[in-house]
Design a protein around this motif. Structure first.
Motif, short mmCIF file in Angstrom:
data_model
loop_
_atom_site.label_atom_id
_atom_site.label_comp_id
_atom_site.label_asym_id
_atom_site.label_seq_id
_atom_site.Cartn_x
_atom_site.Cartn_y
_atom_site.Cartn_z
N LYS A 172 -26.50 -24.58 -34.39
CA LYS A 172 -25.49 -24.29 -33.38
C LYS A 172 -24.23 -23.63 -33.95
O LYS A 172 -23.30 -23.33 -33.20
N SER A 173 -24.19 -23.40 -35.23
CA SER A 173 -23.06 -22.71 -35.84
C SER A 173 -23.03 -21.26 -35.39
O SER A 173 -24.03 -20.54 -35.49
N SER A 174 -21.89 -20.81 -34.89
CA SER A 174 -21.77 -19.43 -34.41
C SER A 174 -22.01 -18.42 -35.53
O SER A 174 -22.68 -17.41 -35.34
N ALA A 175 -21.47 -18.70 -36.71
CA ALA A 175 -21.67 -17.80 -37.85
C ALA A 175 -23.13 -17.78 -38.28
O ALA A 175 -23.68 -16.73 -38.66
N SER A 176 -23.79 -18.93 -38.22
CA SER A 176 -25.21 -19.00 -38.56
C SER A 176 -26.04 -18.19 -37.57
O SER A 176 -26.98 -17.48 -37.94
N ARG A 177 -25.70 -18.31 -36.30
CA ARG A 177 -26.41 -17.55 -35.27
C ARG A 177 -26.30 -16.05 -35.55
O ARG A 177 -27.25 -15.28 -35.35
N ARG A 178 -25.13 -15.62 -35.98
CA ARG A 178 -24.90 -14.21 -36.28
C ARG A 178 -25.85 -13.72 -37.37
O ARG A 178 -26.51 -12.68 -37.22
N VAL A 179 -25.93 -14.45 -38.46
CA VAL A 179 -26.78 -14.01 -39.57
C VAL A 179 -28.25 -14.09 -39.21
O VAL A 179 -29.04 -13.20 -39.56
N ARG A 180 -28.65 -15.12 -38.47
CA ARG A 180 -30.04 -15.20 -38.03
C ARG A 180 -30.40 -14.01 -37.15
O ARG A 180 -31.49 -13.44 -37.26
N LEU A 181 -29.48 -13.62 -36.27
CA LEU A 181 -29.74 -12.49 -35.39
C LEU A 181 -29.91 -11.20 -36.20
O LEU A 181 -30.79 -10.39 -35.91
N CYS A 182 -29.09 -11.03 -37.22
CA CYS A 182 -29.21 -9.85 -38.08
C CYS A 182 -30.55 -9.86 -38.82
O CYS A 182 -31.26 -8.84 -38.87
N LEU A 183 -30.92 -10.99 -39.39
CA LEU A 183 -32.19 -11.11 -40.10
C LEU A 183 -33.37 -10.80 -39.18
O LEU A 183 -34.31 -10.09 -39.57
N GLU A 184 -33.32 -11.34 -37.98
CA GLU A 184 -34.42 -11.14 -37.05
C GLU A 184 -34.47 -9.70 -36.55
O GLU A 184 -35.55 -9.13 -36.35
#
Length: 240
Positions: free
Chosen positions: A11-23
C-alpha cells in the motif's frame, strides 16, 4: 533474468509507483514485502540496505537504489524499451520538475494514509512501546508524522488543507494533459509518478474530484491509465 529485487509495501504510494514502472517495462523482479506495521523498514537488516528507512528499495545486480523517482529513471535508462522518458530535452526537464512537485505533496497524502494501519497498531501499544518504536525512525520529520498519526490524530481542518493541496495537483493536471499523457502528449514516467496519488484521491480522499463534470481531462486520463494491463499487474489493491 534482470537481477532486480524490490523491497516494497503493497500500500505504499512510492512502492506502487516503482511496481507500475516495472510492470510497464515487462521486467521480472523478486518482490519482497516489508511489513510497515511491524516497523520492518527500521530493522537493522533493512537499514543496511536503505539507511533512509523507507520503502521501496531496489537492488539491481547487487547495487541498491532508493527514492522511487530515481529508481524509475534508472529503469528507463537501463531497460529503454518501451521508452517512458521524453526524448525532447525540454520535456524531460518538465517531467523532472513535475515529479519533484508531486513528491513534495507526500506529506498531504501521509495525513490520510497513516491514520489507518499505524493508528490502529499504535492504539494497542503502551507509551513506552510506542516511544521505542518511533526511536528507530531515522528522519525527524517522519518521527513527528508517525507521532501525530498515532497519538494526536490530524484534525478535520488539517485534513481539509491536505485535501485542498492534492486537488490543486488535479487542477494543474487538467491544464497539462495532451494526448495520452501529462508531458509531451505521451504516457510516461510523469504519469506513473502521479498514479498512486490519484489512486488515493479516487478511493478515499475526494473521489468526486475525478468526475468528468469536475475535471474531464483528468477523468479520461485516469480511466485510460487504470485500463492499462500494467496497472492491474502492479497491484493497486484498495487502501481502505
Amino acid at each position: 533474468m534482470t537481477g532486480i529485487v524490490l523491497y516494497h509495501s503493497p500500500k505504499s504510494s512510492a512502492s506502487r509507483r516503482v511496481r507500475l514502472c516495472l510492470e510497464e517495462k515487462g521486467l521480472a523482479y523478486d518482490a519482497r514485502v516489508i511489513d510497515l506495521s511491524r516497523q520492518e523498514q527500521h530493522s537493522e537488516a533493512y537499514l543496511k540496505i536503505n539507511p533512509m528507512g523507507v520503502v521501496p528499495c531496489m537492488i539491481h545486480d547487487g547495487r541498491p537504489l532508493h527514492e522511487s523517482g530515481t529508481m524509475c529513471e534508472y529503469l528507463d535508462a537501463v531497460f529503454p524499451d518501451p521508452p517512458l522518458r521524453p526524448r525532447d530535452a525540454y520535456d524531460l526537464a518538465l517531467m523532472r520538475n513535475w515529479i519533484r512537485y508531486v513528491d513534495g505533496l507526500i506529506g498531504n497524502l501521509i495525513k490520510f494514509n497513516w491514520r489507518h494501519g499505524l493508528a490502529q497498531r499504535a492504539a494497542q501499544m503502551t507509551e513506552a512501546e510506542f516511544q521505542a518504536m518511533i526511536a528507530k525512525v531515522p528522519s525527524a520529520e517522519r518521527k513527528e508524522a508517525w507521532r501525530r498519526a498515532a497519538r494526536e490524530p490530524y484534525t478535520e481542518a488539517e485534513l481539509d488543507e491536505a485535501r485542498a493541496n492534492l486537488l490543486v495537483m488535479l487542477d494543474r493536471m487538467e491544464g497539462m494533459i495532451r494526448g495520452d499523457g501529462l508531458i509531451g502528449g505521451r504516457y510516461g514516467l510523469a504519469d506513473i509518478a502521479t498514479a498512486p496519488f490519484v489512486r488515493r484521491i479516487d478511493e478515499e480522499i475526494a473521489p468526486e474530484a475525478l468526475s468528468p463534470s469536475a475535471r474531464p481531462k483528468v477523468a479520461a486520463w485516469w480511466q485510460a491509465l487504470t485500463a492499462r494491463p500494467a496497472f492491474a499487474r502492479a497491484d493497486f489493491a484498495p487502501f481502505v
